[in-house]
Design an enzyme around this catalytic site. Structure first.
Site, PDB file in Angstrom:
ATOM      1  N   GLY A 246       0.787  -1.225   0.000  1.00 38.76           N
ATOM      2  CA  GLY A 246       0.000   0.000   0.000  1.00 38.76           C
ATOM      3  C   GLY A 246       0.821   1.278   0.000  1.00 38.76           C
ATOM      4  N   GLY A 290       0.188  -2.743   4.389  1.00 39.88           N
ATOM      5  CA  GLY A 290       0.602  -3.158   5.732  1.00 39.88           C
ATOM      6  C   GLY A 290       0.909  -1.923   6.548  1.00 39.88           C
ATOM      7  N   ARG A 291       1.960  -1.220   6.111  1.00 43.98           N
ATOM      8  CA  ARG A 291       2.428  -0.035   6.830  1.00 43.98           C
ATOM      9  C   ARG A 291       1.313   0.985   7.069  1.00 43.98           C
ATOM     10  NH1 ARG A 291       7.890   1.414   6.415  1.00 43.98           N
ATOM     11  NH2 ARG A 291       8.043   0.211   4.502  1.00 43.98           N
ATOM     12  N   ARG A 328      14.849  -0.447  12.717  1.00 43.56           N
ATOM     13  CA  ARG A 328      14.726   0.212  11.408  1.00 43.56           C
ATOM     14  C   ARG A 328      15.756   1.312  11.176  1.00 43.56           C
ATOM     15  NH1 ARG A 328      10.694   2.612   9.669  1.00 43.56           N
ATOM     16  NH2 ARG A 328      10.805   1.863   7.537  1.00 43.56           N
ATOM     17  N   CYS A 359      24.619  -3.858  23.223  1.00 39.44           N
ATOM     18  CA  CYS A 359      26.066  -3.736  23.141  1.00 39.44           C
ATOM     19  C   CYS A 359      26.471  -3.729  21.681  1.00 39.44           C
ATOM     20  CB  CYS A 359      26.726  -4.882  23.882  1.00 39.44           C
ATOM     21  SG  CYS A 359      26.772  -4.544  25.620  1.00 39.44           S
ATOM     22  N   GLU A 360      26.180  -2.636  21.010  1.00 44.91           N
ATOM     23  CA  GLU A 360      26.502  -2.495  19.596  1.00 44.91           C
ATOM     24  C   GLU A 360      26.407  -1.009  19.266  1.00 44.91           C
ATOM     25  OE1 GLU A 360      25.251  -5.540  17.087  1.00 44.91           O
ATOM     26  OE2 GLU A 360      25.112  -4.278  15.314  1.00 44.91           O
TER      27      GLU A 360
HETATM   28  N1  LLP Z   1       2.807  -7.223  -0.216  1.00 44.08           N
HETATM   29  C1  LLP Z   1       4.040  -7.697  -0.441  1.00 44.08           C
HETATM   30  C2  LLP Z   1       4.205  -8.812  -1.377  1.00 44.08           C
HETATM   31  C3  LLP Z   1       5.147  -7.133   0.199  1.00 44.08           C
HETATM   32  O1  LLP Z   1       6.363  -7.604  -0.053  1.00 44.08           O
HETATM   33  C4  LLP Z   1       4.957  -6.061   1.109  1.00 44.08           C
HETATM   34  C5  LLP Z   1       6.094  -5.472   1.803  1.00 44.08           C
HETATM   35  C6  LLP Z   1       3.657  -5.598   1.335  1.00 44.08           C
HETATM   36  C7  LLP Z   1       2.611  -6.201   0.656  1.00 44.08           C
HETATM   37  C8  LLP Z   1       3.333  -4.509   2.300  1.00 44.08           C
HETATM   38  O2  LLP Z   1       3.861  -3.269   1.916  1.00 44.08           O
HETATM   39  P1  LLP Z   1       3.469  -1.962   2.771  1.00 44.08           P
HETATM   40  O3  LLP Z   1       2.023  -1.625   2.530  1.00 44.08           O
HETATM   41  O4  LLP Z   1       3.704  -2.270   4.201  1.00 44.08           O
HETATM   42  O5  LLP Z   1       4.367  -0.909   2.263  1.00 44.08           O
HETATM   43  N2  LLP Z   1      10.889  -4.022   6.677  1.00 44.08           N
HETATM   44  C9  LLP Z   1      10.738  -2.905   5.768  1.00 44.08           C
HETATM   45  C10 LLP Z   1       9.555  -3.066   4.869  1.00 44.08           C
HETATM   46  C11 LLP Z   1       9.627  -4.288   4.000  1.00 44.08           C
HETATM   47  C12 LLP Z   1       8.427  -4.415   3.146  1.00 44.08           C
HETATM   48  C13 LLP Z   1       8.475  -5.634   2.328  1.00 44.08           C
HETATM   49  N3  LLP Z   1       7.276  -5.950   1.654  1.00 44.08           N
HETATM   50  C14 LLP Z   1      10.598  -1.623   6.592  1.00 44.08           C
HETATM   51  O6  LLP Z   1      10.692  -1.693   7.798  1.00 44.08           O
HETATM   52  O7  LLP Z   1      10.456  -0.553   6.027  1.00 44.08           O
END
Ligand code: LLP
Length: 429
Positions: A246, A290-291, A328, A359-360
């Protein structure tokens, strides 16, 4: 402030209308707070606008942003589906009673055990990443005398100009099969030839923290052309088009605000026109936010432990958490808005680095933050931590994970307990 659920009253930071210092006293720190009403609001922005603008559509909450049973209950109540990327996420969704027919199972390296577990859970759809998985899904579905619904993950070859490590839709990717090389068409031909899978459509994800819909227009254009190619060469018309993750969220005042409802209306128009131009029946559109569902519904509270002034260099503030609950900054140099929750009425004239307790040296939450001069015992708040914090947390240095506390109007309750030292020792032989 960066989100409407943040404010200040009597010199204190409020979150979802509640005094954060009181919540810190009640639950201890570090603590993840989640604003239930904001989660619901964010779900509705996608659900209502996709229902309004697309003839057929469904938003799927991307579990990887934050996976816990209470969240699955809330998301299910709001009518969204979900995408899971591991049997663990699937297990939590199922335990929460999430309707399995609205679950999409992702992953580029699903094991035989994962595939069987998901089928036995009755998962709605597999998003099949590669031909090896396709063969395995067909074989295990045959063993069960069933037909498994699937989408194929393809790569449209788009660089969304986001951070390299989170852009997953390029041709050179560990995810999916490229359209450009002709491999995706063969992948689809193979899927259509199998007896125990039913091909429902295709999936592409081009990146995360996306602020401009042109990324989705471009993806949709390439994907619709691929649907037209499948129709022409394979005589197959896809039911579903999944556009992946999203929109982006505001971590700081510098980040733009996205009017998601409006943006979705333009994506819908783009797909309607594109389908018509190619003579395609408009597919059901899926998106996987997701985010933007959970990030701004979250906040982390810490307690300041020490302040260090190194003349001619910099100032450090140490807190009782760090990269174990929020990796992050260490991983991506991600920006965050930071406040001293009990000193909201004081001048922010102390520029410092907020460092964690691990400790980093790289264990930092943020650099160049302006705060009122911190003292031991102050409550430090990091905003917009609802996504990719708890879900990326670890036990490095044998540090127990913080609890998740839900705030819902005047009510607050624990959704995930604080990890204990006994929890840390539980799996030891
Ligand atoms: N669908 C797929 C196939 C994905 O790979 C992802 C995120 C999403 C949906 C969800 O995307 P969003 O709406 O959350 O942008 N750990 C990283 C983010 C990695 C996202 C990977 N895929 C961070 O902390 O920014």
């Amino acid at each position: 402030m960066i989100c409407s659920n943040l404010s200040a009253a009597n010199g204190r930071l409020t979150f979802a209308g509640r005094d954060t210092v009181e919540l810190a006293e009640k639950y201890g720190t570090p603590v993840y707070l989640m604003d239930e009403q904001r989660i619901r609001y964010n779900c509705r922005v996608y659900k209502e606008n996709m229902d309004r603008y697309f003839p057929r559509a469904l938003p799927l909450y991307a579990s990887k942003a934050l996976s816990c049973k209470r969240l699955y209950e809330i998301v299910a109540e709001e009518g969204l589906g979900t995408d899971v990327v591991s049997p663990g996420e699937l297990y939590l969704a199922k335990s929460a009673g999430f309707p399995m027919d609205k679950v999409f199972f992702h992953g580029n390296a699903k094991t035989d055990a994962d595939i069987c577990f998901a089928m036995d859970c009755g998962v709605g759809y597999f998003v099949v990443d590669n031909p090896d998985e396709l063969a395995a899904v067909d074989r295990f579905a045959a063993e069960r005398g069933m037909e498994q619904r699937i989408l194929l993950r393809v790569t449209p070859g788009i660089d969304p100009h986001t951070f390299e490590a989170v852009s997953t839709g390029k041709v050179d990717s560990k995810f999916g099969i490229p359209i450009e090389t002709g491999q995706a068409l063969e992948f689809a031909r193979h899927a259509l030839s199998l007896e125990h899978v039913r091909l429902m459509g295709v999936h592409a994800h081009v990146g995360s923290q996306v602020f401009v819909s042109t990324v989705f227009y471009d993806t949709a254009d390439i994907m619709l052309r691929f649907l037209a190619e499948m129709k022409e060469k394979l005589g197959y018309e896809a039911e579903m088009l999944n556009l992946g993750g999203g929109y982006g969220v505001r971590y700081t005042e510098q980040d733009p605000t996205v009017d998601i409802g409006y943006e979705l209306s333009t994506v819908a128009r783009h797909i309607r026109e594109g389908s018509a131009a190619l003579g395609l029946r408009e597919p059901m559109v899926l998106m996987e936010p997701g985010r933007s569902i959970v990030a701004d519904a979250g906040m982390t509270l810490y307690t300041v432990q020490s302040t260090k002034r190194i003349p001619g260099y910099r100032n450090y503030v140490a807190i009782d958490g760090g990269m174990t609950d929020n990796p992050r900054y260490a991983l991506y140099r991600s920006a965050y808005t930071v406040y001293l929750a009990n000193k909201m009425d004081q001048a922010r004239d102390f520029v410092c680095t907020v460092g964690g307790r691990c400790c980093e040296s790289g264990d930092m939450i943020q650099e160049n933050v302006a705060l009122p001069a911190p003292e031991r015992g102050d409550i430090l708040a990091v905003c917009t931590t609802g996504a990719y914090n708890y879900s990326m947390s670890s036990n490095y240095n044998s540090i127990p994970r913080p609890p998740i506390v839900m705030v819902d109007g005047a009510r607050d309750y624990v959704a995930v307990h604080r990890e204990t030292f006994e929890d840390l020792a539980r799996r030891e032989a």
